[in-house]
Design an enzyme around this catalytic site. Structure first.
Site, PDB file in Angstrom:
ATOM      1  CE1 TYR A  53      62.799  67.798 -21.282  1.00 25.52           C
ATOM      2  CE2 TYR A  53      64.510  68.019 -22.928  1.00 25.52           C
ATOM      3  CZ  TYR A  53      63.878  67.534 -21.748  1.00 25.52           C
ATOM      4  OH  TYR A  53      64.391  66.357 -21.323  1.00 25.52           O
ATOM      5  CE  LYS A  87      53.767  65.652  -8.280  1.00 29.64           C
ATOM      6  NZ  LYS A  87      53.240  64.370  -7.387  1.00 29.64           N
ATOM      7  CG  ASP A 115      53.853  60.907  -7.730  1.00 29.40           C
ATOM      8  OD1 ASP A 115      52.794  60.901  -8.597  1.00 29.40           O
ATOM      9  OD2 ASP A 115      53.786  61.598  -6.734  1.00 29.40           O
ATOM     10  CG  ASP A 168      64.587  62.705 -20.800  1.00 26.71           C
ATOM     11  OD1 ASP A 168      65.107  61.930 -21.634  1.00 26.71           O
ATOM     12  OD2 ASP A 168      65.183  63.545 -20.030  1.00 26.71           O
ATOM     13  CG  ASP A 227      66.782  57.400 -19.841  1.00 25.05           C
ATOM     14  OD1 ASP A 227      66.487  57.356 -21.070  1.00 25.05           O
ATOM     15  OD2 ASP A 227      67.920  57.670 -19.293  1.00 25.05           O
TER      16      ASP A 227
HETATM   17  C1  IPM Z   1      66.853  62.443 -24.939  1.00 26.70           C
HETATM   18  C2  IPM Z   1      67.996  63.049 -24.164  1.00 26.70           C
HETATM   19  C3  IPM Z   1      67.684  64.538 -24.469  1.00 26.70           C
HETATM   20  C4  IPM Z   1      66.423  64.937 -23.728  1.00 26.70           C
HETATM   21  C5  IPM Z   1      68.833  65.458 -23.786  1.00 26.70           C
HETATM   22  C6  IPM Z   1      70.363  64.978 -24.523  1.00 26.70           C
HETATM   23  C7  IPM Z   1      68.702  67.028 -24.134  1.00 26.70           C
HETATM   24  O1  IPM Z   1      67.911  62.940 -22.862  1.00 26.70           O
HETATM   25  O2  IPM Z   1      66.684  62.522 -26.089  1.00 26.70           O
HETATM   26  O3  IPM Z   1      66.211  61.478 -24.305  1.00 26.70           O
HETATM   27  O4  IPM Z   1      66.192  65.185 -22.688  1.00 26.70           O
HETATM   28  O5  IPM Z   1      65.454  65.077 -24.697  1.00 26.70           O
HETATM   29 MN    MN Z   2      66.738  60.925 -22.304  1.00 24.59          MN
END
Ligand code: IPM
Ligand code: MN
Ligand code: NAD
Length: 353
Positions: free
Chosen positions: A135, A186, A219, A243, A247
């Site tokens: 990042y 990884k 993974d 990240d 999700d």
């Molecule tokens: C999050 C988002 C951000 C990240 C993006 C918007 C850059 O996906 O906060 O999870 O990847 O950190």
């Molecule tokens: Mn995210």
């Protein structure tokens, strides 16, 4: 007095942050010593006058503020997302908020999409490294738009950065009943950067013999989390994997509308911290009053706990659970209410308890 800056941002960000703000204002009016400062930043502002994250705002936050509550950033009218990166990374990197703490906790059985699993099986916490990794934006493009194009993003992993996030995860894991920690990397493919992660982990696990520490490739972690989330307690990983894994985790909680997060300088909690739902600006939902406000309300809970009021976090979480159980929630989690209606119901429960 704790000062909190409030930044709705883009898309559904302002809609869910409005509800979070009403909750904070109510607590303030009943005596909680907080002050709120609305920040007019985001795509609207950027398109209007080119402002992303002004130095004066940064300086005021640094000298006077305890926390920032952020909705989401990302607007189709700014396809390069330059405002979002300036603001989001200006806060995360600029304030050295190296621990992105993301609970993956299901608050109702029906929200868990796995056959035979209930909410009891989904209660883990991800420590995502938040200041380095891929990042950092180091890299570049060459011969752009030609067949010989080259595009590079460097993955930066420092000894200090890797150690401090893993240490935070160990420290936290030892306070939890199960005291279990998985480190996901990884290192089989990324042998330079992730050998460092593995070596640091092997060193730290000796310092924390009370923590049951395991290494897992990321993974495989994704597969194990889906097969049996109940085996996980605390997970620590790098910025990008964190990240993605969170999700995935949100899917086990009932979706992104249920996932809150904290960005903190773990070893010095007195420094400014950032609180935001895990979700983004969800442009297709914006302006329709259908966004789930619970991720933002749970995030307020995390913020208030961080600021010294853990009981308020427990009460907010209980009120959200009651709302889910009563079906007083938005469509994504099985209800029929609008964003303001669902949030108002939670505030009403809080008043009553
Ligand atoms: C999050 C988002 C951000 C990240 C993006 C918007 C850059 O996906 O906060 O999870 O990847 O950190
Ligand atoms: Mn995210
Ligand atoms: P998103 O999180 O906005 O949406 C992903 C999915 O989750 C969509 O189906 C959306 O409808 C659903 N969803 C998200 N929040 C919800 C809520 N509160 N209630 C109900 N459903 C919800 O992710 P995306 O679509 O990949 O990204 C949209 C924009 O947001 C992009 O510009 C992205 O860069 C940005 N983004 C910003 C942040 C942040 O500011 N921290 C985080 C993630 C994405």
């Amino acid at each position: 007095m704790k000062k909190i800056a409030v930044l709705g941002g883009d898309g559904i960000g302002p809609e869910v942050v409005r509800e979070a703000t009403l909750l904070l204002e109510e607590l303030r009016d009943r005596g909680l010593p907080i002050a709120l400062w609305p920040l007019d930043l985001g795509a609207e502002r950027y398109l209007r006058d080119g402002t992303t994250f002004p130095a004066e705002v940064r300086a005021t936050l640094a000298s006077e503020y305890s926390a920032v509550l952020l909705g989401a950033l990302g607007d189709p009218r700014v396809p390069g997302l330059e405002h979002a990166r300036d603001i989001l990374f200006g806060l995360r990197f600029g304030f050295d908020l190296y621990a992105n703490v993301r609970p993956v906790k299901a608050l109702a059985d029906r929200l868990v999409p796995l056959t035979g699993r209930t909410a009891r099986d989904v209660d883990l916490l991800v420590f995502r490294e938040n200041t380095e990794g891929i990042y950092v934006g180091i890299g570049g493009q060459m011969r752009r738009g030609t067949p010989d194009e080259i595009a590079i993003n460097e993955d930066v992993n420092t000894r200090k950065g890797v150690e401090r996030i893993q240490r935070a995860a160990f420290e936290h894991a030892r306070t939890r009943p199960r005291k279990r920690l998985h480190m996901a990397d990884k290192s089989n493919a990324m042998r330079h950067a992730h050998e460092l992660w593995l070596r640091v982990f092997d060193e730290l696990r000796r310092e924390y013999p009370d923590v049951e520490a395991s290494h897992v490739y990321v993974d495989a972690l994704c597969m194990y989390v889906i097969q049996d989330p109940s085996q996980f307690d605390v997970i620590v990983t790098n910025n990008l994997f964190g990240d993605i894994v969170t999700d995935l985790g949100a899917a086990l909680q009932g979706g992104l509308g249920m996932a809150g997060s904290a960005n903190v300088h773990w070893s010095d909690p007195s420094r400014l911290a950032l609180f935001e739902p895990v979700h983004g600006s969800a442009p297709p939902l914006a302006g329709k009053a259908v966004a789930n406000p619970f991720a933002a309300l749970l995030t307020v809970g995390m913020m208030l706990a961080h600021l010294g009021w853990p009981e308020l976090e427990r009460r907010i979480e209980r009120a959200v659970i009651e709302a889910l159980d009563a079906g007083r929630c938005t469509r994504d989690v099985g209800g029929t209410l609008s964003t303001p209606e669902a949030a108002a119901w939670v505030r009403e429960r809080l008043r009553a308890t």
